[in-house]
Design an enzyme around this catalytic site. Sequence first.
Site, PDB file in Angstrom:
ATOM      1  N   CYS A   1      43.193 -38.716 -44.980  1.00 50.92           N
ATOM      2  CA  CYS A   1      43.944 -38.785 -43.720  1.00 50.92           C
ATOM      3  C   CYS A   1      43.043 -38.341 -42.569  1.00 50.92           C
ATOM      4  O   CYS A   1      42.148 -37.516 -42.749  1.00 50.92           O
ATOM      5  CB  CYS A   1      45.209 -37.924 -43.665  1.00 50.92           C
ATOM      6  SG  CYS A   1      46.474 -38.350 -44.871  1.00 50.92           S
TER       7      CYS A   1
ATOM      8  N   TYR B   1      45.665 -33.592 -46.228  1.00 52.80           N
ATOM      9  CA  TYR B   1      45.201 -32.991 -47.476  1.00 52.80           C
ATOM     10  C   TYR B   1      44.011 -32.053 -47.243  1.00 52.80           C
ATOM     11  O   TYR B   1      43.144 -32.330 -46.402  1.00 52.80           O
ATOM     12  CB  TYR B   1      44.788 -34.098 -48.453  1.00 52.80           C
ATOM     13  CG  TYR B   1      45.707 -34.222 -49.652  1.00 52.80           C
ATOM     14  CD1 TYR B   1      47.080 -34.150 -49.507  1.00 52.80           C
ATOM     15  CD2 TYR B   1      45.187 -34.417 -50.931  1.00 52.80           C
ATOM     16  CE1 TYR B   1      47.912 -34.264 -50.605  1.00 52.80           C
ATOM     17  CE2 TYR B   1      46.013 -34.535 -52.036  1.00 52.80           C
ATOM     18  CZ  TYR B   1      47.368 -34.462 -51.867  1.00 52.80           C
ATOM     19  OH  TYR B   1      48.198 -34.572 -52.949  1.00 52.80           O
TER      20      TYR B   1
ATOM     21  N   ASN C   1      39.901 -33.838 -43.738  1.00 48.53           N
ATOM     22  CA  ASN C   1      40.213 -33.151 -44.991  1.00 48.53           C
ATOM     23  C   ASN C   1      39.098 -32.164 -45.335  1.00 48.53           C
ATOM     24  O   ASN C   1      38.345 -31.744 -44.454  1.00 48.53           O
ATOM     25  CB  ASN C   1      40.410 -34.191 -46.106  1.00 48.53           C
ATOM     26  CG  ASN C   1      41.280 -35.350 -45.674  1.00 48.53           C
ATOM     27  OD1 ASN C   1      40.789 -36.442 -45.462  1.00 48.53           O
ATOM     28  ND2 ASN C   1      42.572 -35.124 -45.503  1.00 48.53           N
TER      29      ASN C   1
ATOM     30  N   ARG D   1      34.543 -39.486 -41.492  1.00 48.35           N
ATOM     31  CA  ARG D   1      35.697 -39.855 -40.669  1.00 48.35           C
ATOM     32  C   ARG D   1      35.882 -38.882 -39.511  1.00 48.35           C
ATOM     33  O   ARG D   1      36.252 -39.276 -38.399  1.00 48.35           O
ATOM     34  CB  ARG D   1      36.955 -39.928 -41.532  1.00 48.35           C
ATOM     35  CG  ARG D   1      37.011 -41.162 -42.408  1.00 48.35           C
ATOM     36  CD  ARG D   1      38.304 -41.250 -43.192  1.00 48.35           C
ATOM     37  NE  ARG D   1      38.356 -40.321 -44.311  1.00 48.35           N
ATOM     38  CZ  ARG D   1      39.097 -39.233 -44.379  1.00 48.35           C
ATOM     39  NH1 ARG D   1      39.892 -38.904 -43.363  1.00 48.35           N
ATOM     40  NH2 ARG D   1      39.073 -38.454 -45.445  1.00 48.35           N
TER      41      ARG D   1
END
Length: 329
Positions: free
Chosen positions: A2, A82, A175, A228
């Site tokens: 995520c 997460y 994460n 990310r």
Amino acid sequence: MCTSIFTKTKDNKHLLSRTMDFSFPLDPSPTYMPRNYTWVSEVNEQSFTNSLGFVGAGRLLGSSYFVADGVNEKGLSIAELYLPGEATYQTEAEQGKKNFAPHELILWILGNCATVEEVAEHIKEINLVGLKAPMLNIITPLHWIITDESGRCVIIEPTEKELKIKENPVGTMTNTPCFEWHINNLRNYLHVRPAQYEPASFGDYVALPFSQGTGTMGLPGGYTPPERFVRAAFFKEHIDQAQDEATGVTNAYHILATVRIPKGIVVTSEGAQDYSQYVGTMCNESRSYYFNSYDNSQIAKVTITDDLLEVDKPITFMADKIETFKTLN
């Protein structure tokens, strides 16, 4: 998995956006949770009654609602992501505290806190106990990004017994590893920029750029949390600032398009596909929740209106999950 970003428009709208990346099909929909909604903690069957209404991505699991993100009637927004390998929970309830399973924390925060400051005031009253989430049958290792109308952005990472608030100056979260590691890692990308690099000489040879975009060479392209995080932080920092809420939502979807995971690109060790099941965006000022699923790029919207605040039962709004097209001929 995520990715989450927090952005501000030129007319002072604040938007929290997130991708929901998961290998198990969660199948949530925009869901409104009303004022005075009573729910029972799975930890010790303690009953809680929310005072605030909120809307977010959720679904009914058995007799309880699961909510992964949302915005409430006071303009507080939150998303859970997460944090595997880092999140630690307690093994039993603690007397004198509010005892929640990790997946229940959002229900209480959105239902009872109006500002980040209020979350910070109450966070020490909360004890998170490691219980399995319904349907998933696992203890979800979570951390949370929280924002409000003031523009303050914080995170909660349960790595110690006592929960604490961490300021988030970047407005980005992914994460594992923990947040501080990602902040320090940005120092490895000081050379990445929107502007073109100039030609360089090697002896008598002048090397010219192949084309536009040389400033972004070195920007990581994979789907690990560090990659990310860097991509989301870079695009969030340099994208043209949105004028208003509508263009702010458009910006959020453009930024998150750089980190959304298509099916088949990330496969777990168990052979499952980890992919971006939906994108959710919350506007703190308008109390609106924007949602689109993997299979339909059209963005749906639910706003907390005066009429909705009068509702006394949860409402699930079924967004169309089949791709729709606007025919022009």
